[in-house]
Design a protein around this motif. Structure first.
Motif, mmCIF file in Angstrom:
data_model
loop_
_atom_site.group_PDB
_atom_site.id
_atom_site.type_symbol
_atom_site.label_atom_id
_atom_site.label_comp_id
_atom_site.label_asym_id
_atom_site.label_seq_id
_atom_site.Cartn_x
_atom_site.Cartn_y
_atom_site.Cartn_z
ATOM 1 N N ARG A 143 40.396 49.669 37.882
ATOM 2 C CA ARG A 143 39.175 49.538 37.423
ATOM 3 C C ARG A 143 38.152 49.003 38.221
ATOM 4 N NH1 ARG A 143 41.313 48.061 32.364
ATOM 5 N NH2 ARG A 143 42.196 46.468 33.424
ATOM 6 N N SER A 144 38.452 47.662 38.732
ATOM 7 C CA SER A 144 37.723 47.286 39.770
ATOM 8 C C SER A 144 38.388 46.236 40.719
ATOM 9 C CB SER A 144 36.739 46.436 38.962
ATOM 10 O OG SER A 144 37.152 45.260 38.213
ATOM 11 N N LEU A 175 37.815 42.402 43.075
ATOM 12 C CA LEU A 175 36.824 41.380 43.280
ATOM 13 C C LEU A 175 37.122 40.716 44.196
ATOM 14 C CD1 LEU A 175 37.325 41.604 39.970
ATOM 15 C CD2 LEU A 175 35.810 40.111 39.747
ATOM 16 N N TYR A 209 36.467 36.872 46.146
ATOM 17 C CA TYR A 209 35.948 35.515 45.959
ATOM 18 C C TYR A 209 35.982 34.493 47.194
ATOM 19 C CZ TYR A 209 36.051 35.979 40.720
ATOM 20 O OH TYR A 209 35.934 36.284 39.443
ATOM 21 N N PHE A 250 32.334 33.772 42.936
ATOM 22 C CA PHE A 250 32.297 35.034 42.976
ATOM 23 C C PHE A 250 31.493 35.606 44.047
ATOM 24 C CE2 PHE A 250 32.336 39.330 41.301
ATOM 25 C CZ PHE A 250 31.033 39.775 41.426
ATOM 26 N N MET A 300 31.757 42.470 43.375
ATOM 27 C CA MET A 300 32.756 43.344 42.501
ATOM 28 C C MET A 300 32.794 44.870 42.875
ATOM 29 S SD MET A 300 32.918 44.429 38.312
ATOM 30 C CE MET A 300 33.698 42.826 38.001
ATOM 31 N N LEU A 349 39.434 35.390 48.792
ATOM 32 C CA LEU A 349 40.444 35.898 47.667
ATOM 33 C C LEU A 349 40.030 37.258 47.377
ATOM 34 C CD1 LEU A 349 40.731 32.671 45.794
ATOM 35 C CD2 LEU A 349 42.419 33.393 47.201
ATOM 36 N N PRO A 389 41.720 42.840 38.248
ATOM 37 C CA PRO A 389 41.973 42.753 36.850
ATOM 38 C C PRO A 389 43.343 43.653 36.524
ATOM 39 C CG PRO A 389 39.893 43.577 37.189
ATOM 40 C CD PRO A 389 40.324 43.842 38.325
ATOM 41 N N LEU A 410 43.278 38.258 36.410
ATOM 42 C CA LEU A 410 43.027 38.553 37.503
ATOM 43 C C LEU A 410 44.309 38.556 38.472
ATOM 44 C CD1 LEU A 410 39.705 37.242 38.617
ATOM 45 C CD2 LEU A 410 40.419 39.473 38.312
ATOM 46 N N PHE A 434 45.902 38.097 41.999
ATOM 47 C CA PHE A 434 45.129 37.570 43.217
ATOM 48 C C PHE A 434 45.926 37.860 44.280
ATOM 49 C CE2 PHE A 434 41.423 35.454 42.357
ATOM 50 C CZ PHE A 434 41.355 34.915 41.086
#
Lengths: 115, 111
Positions: free
Chosen positions: B31-32, B34, B36, B45, B48, B88, B92, B99, B101
């Motif tokens: 879906r996404s 991210l 960091y 953050f 995204m 990082l 999801p 999350l 990582f």
């Protein structure tokens, strides 16, 4: 508050003692996550709360670890009979609804050292 | 099993250099993704990404996603010592969007 807060920032304990770590999420965020970051390891998921319920506890490493969340807000992570391998930074994150398009915002963490 | 791999593990550059950090992923039902930045303890953050080929930009930082090849890059131009941190990448995963990582890239920017 403006961001996620955690307390204490540092905790040193003796092997075998119990510890409680606290997380105060961003107001209005229904989703709350606990992660752990050990030396040389990436961030590992521990437990997820939606409101006061914990539908995903799959990351808790043993039955010495437990967590609760009350009032849909503050969460406490408890580690019983701590072991040296529990030494890590424990991070809490919250997000608005816990959806895949909501950012997770992290607190400053609690550095736990078990002697 | 869902997985995120970052490279390089660490990088040392001089102020003013441009760096590219890599993140590849394998995840069921993507879906996404991210990004960091972690300087002391709290990851902050950055971006995204949800769609391929659309660059996200914030100052000297930018990022793009390739959903066909399953990777993302984070670019930092004109690096400064304040960019020194662990970067990082996370996706999801599962029904609860916990999350997942990567191990991160440790960037050190020397004066």
């Amino acid at each position: 508050g403006a961001g996620v807060s955690q307390s204490p920032s540092n905790k040193v304990t003796e092997k075998g003692k119990d510890v409680e770590l606290r997380c105060d999420p961003i107001s209005g965020h229904t989703a709350l996550y606990w992660y752990r970051q050990s030396l040389g390891q990436g961030l590992e998921f521990l437990i997820y709360f939606q409101g006061n319920s914990a539908p995903d506890k799959s990351g808790l490493p043993s039955d010495r670890f437990s967590a609760e969340r009350t009032g849909g807000s503050v969460s406490t992570l408890t580690i019983q009979r701590t072991q040296q391998e529990d030494s890590a930074v424990y991070l809490c994150a919250s997000s608005f609804t816990g959806g895949p398009y909501n950012e997770q915002f992290f607190g400053p963490g609690t550095r736990l050292t078990v002697l | 099993e869902d997985k995120v791999v970052q490279s390089p593990l660490s990088l040392v550059v001089h102020e003013g250099d441009t760096v590219t950090l890599n993140c590849s992923y394998e995840v069921t039902n993507f879906r996404s993704l991210l990004w960091y930045k972690q300087e002391k303890k709290a990851p902050t953050f950055l971006f995204m990404l949800t769609s391929s080929g659309i660059e996200k930009k914030s100052g000297r930082l930018s990022s793009i996603l390739d959903k066909k090849e399953l990777f993302s890059i984070l670019n930092i131009t004109a690096t400064q010592t304040g960019d020194s941190a662990i970067y990082l990448c996370a996706v999801p995963g599962g029904a609860t969007n916990k999350l997942i990582f990567g191990t991160g890239t440790l960037l050190a920017v020397q004066p």
